[in-house]
Scaffold this active site. Structure first.
Site, PDB file in Angstrom:
ATOM      1  N   CYS A 160       0.833  -1.440  -0.226  1.00 27.39           N
ATOM      2  CA  CYS A 160       0.098   0.022  -0.025  1.00 27.39           C
ATOM      3  C   CYS A 160       0.834   1.288  -0.091  1.00 27.39           C
ATOM      4  O   CYS A 160       0.537   2.243  -0.691  1.00 27.39           O
ATOM      5  CB  CYS A 160      -1.074  -0.039   1.103  1.00 27.39           C
ATOM      6  N   HIS A 181      -2.928   0.998   7.291  1.00 26.92           N
ATOM      7  CA  HIS A 181      -3.416   0.729   5.726  1.00 26.92           C
ATOM      8  C   HIS A 181      -3.387   1.965   4.878  1.00 26.92           C
ATOM      9  O   HIS A 181      -3.858   2.618   5.911  1.00 26.92           O
ATOM     10  CB  HIS A 181      -4.276  -0.363   5.435  1.00 26.92           C
ATOM     11  N   HIS A 194      -6.195   1.103  -3.617  1.00 24.99           N
ATOM     12  CA  HIS A 194      -5.153   0.518  -2.504  1.00 24.99           C
ATOM     13  C   HIS A 194      -4.700  -0.716  -3.001  1.00 24.99           C
ATOM     14  O   HIS A 194      -5.296  -1.452  -3.750  1.00 24.99           O
ATOM     15  CB  HIS A 194      -5.684   0.734  -1.240  1.00 24.99           C
TER      16      HIS A 194
END
Length: 167
Positions: A76, A127, A139
């Site tokens: 990510c 994240h 993502h």
């Protein structure tokens, strides 16, 4: 993007532009005032658009822990670093923990395309993705997966602690 290979390219481009026309608008799931504050940004509106279009174009790229190129795959923060560096000449921090303090915090009513979406557990970011408008973000989710476009209002993501930052 293999599912889109059979679509008419002109239709796809027109549809994409119509969808992205709302990228600078307030998310339909936002709480609070629709008033947009002038939150400083390192990105011009054109760069934010470039970041958004490029991130969407990377959908389908394989996930790879530590990856930071389309050829090698992305995690990510590697996806975020690659997109911002390539399209805006801005180098964000390489880890999600450091992205948590990068740029300016913004509320959901002030979201625009190109902003960061950060998810946290116990106060620490775990994240991150790139907001692309209409309550959606791009993502690189997990091992065995691919870069994808998801909705902040989906059952899973809506249940997460989320914060937004403007580079």
């Amino acid at each position: 993007m293999k599912a889109y290979n059979n679509l008419n390219p002109v239709w796809f481009a027109v549809t994409l532009m119509c969808v992205l026309g709302g990228c600078s608008t307030v998310s339909p799931n936002s709480q609070g005032s629709a008033f947009t504050q002038n939150v400083p940004s390192r990105l011009s509106p054109g760069q934010a658009n470039d970041v958004t279009l490029y991130a969407i174009g990377l959908v389908g790229t394989p996930y790879r822990y530590g990856g930071n190129t389309p050829a090698a795959g992305f995690d990510c923060s590697g996806l975020i670093g690659h997109v911002y560096q390539t399209r805006a000449g801005v180098a964000p921090p390489r880890t999600v923990a450091r992205l948590q303090a990068w740029g300016q915090p913004i509320g959901s009513p002030n979201l625009r395309s190109g902003d960061l979406v950060l998810f946290a557990q116990s106060g620490s970011a775990t994240h991150a993705g790139i907001y692309v408008g209409e309550g959606r973000f791009v993502h690189a989710p997990s091992t065995g997966g691919v870069v994808r476009l998801d909705s902040l209002s989906s059952k899973y993501w809506a249940a997460q602690n989320v914060a937004f930052r403007r580079p």
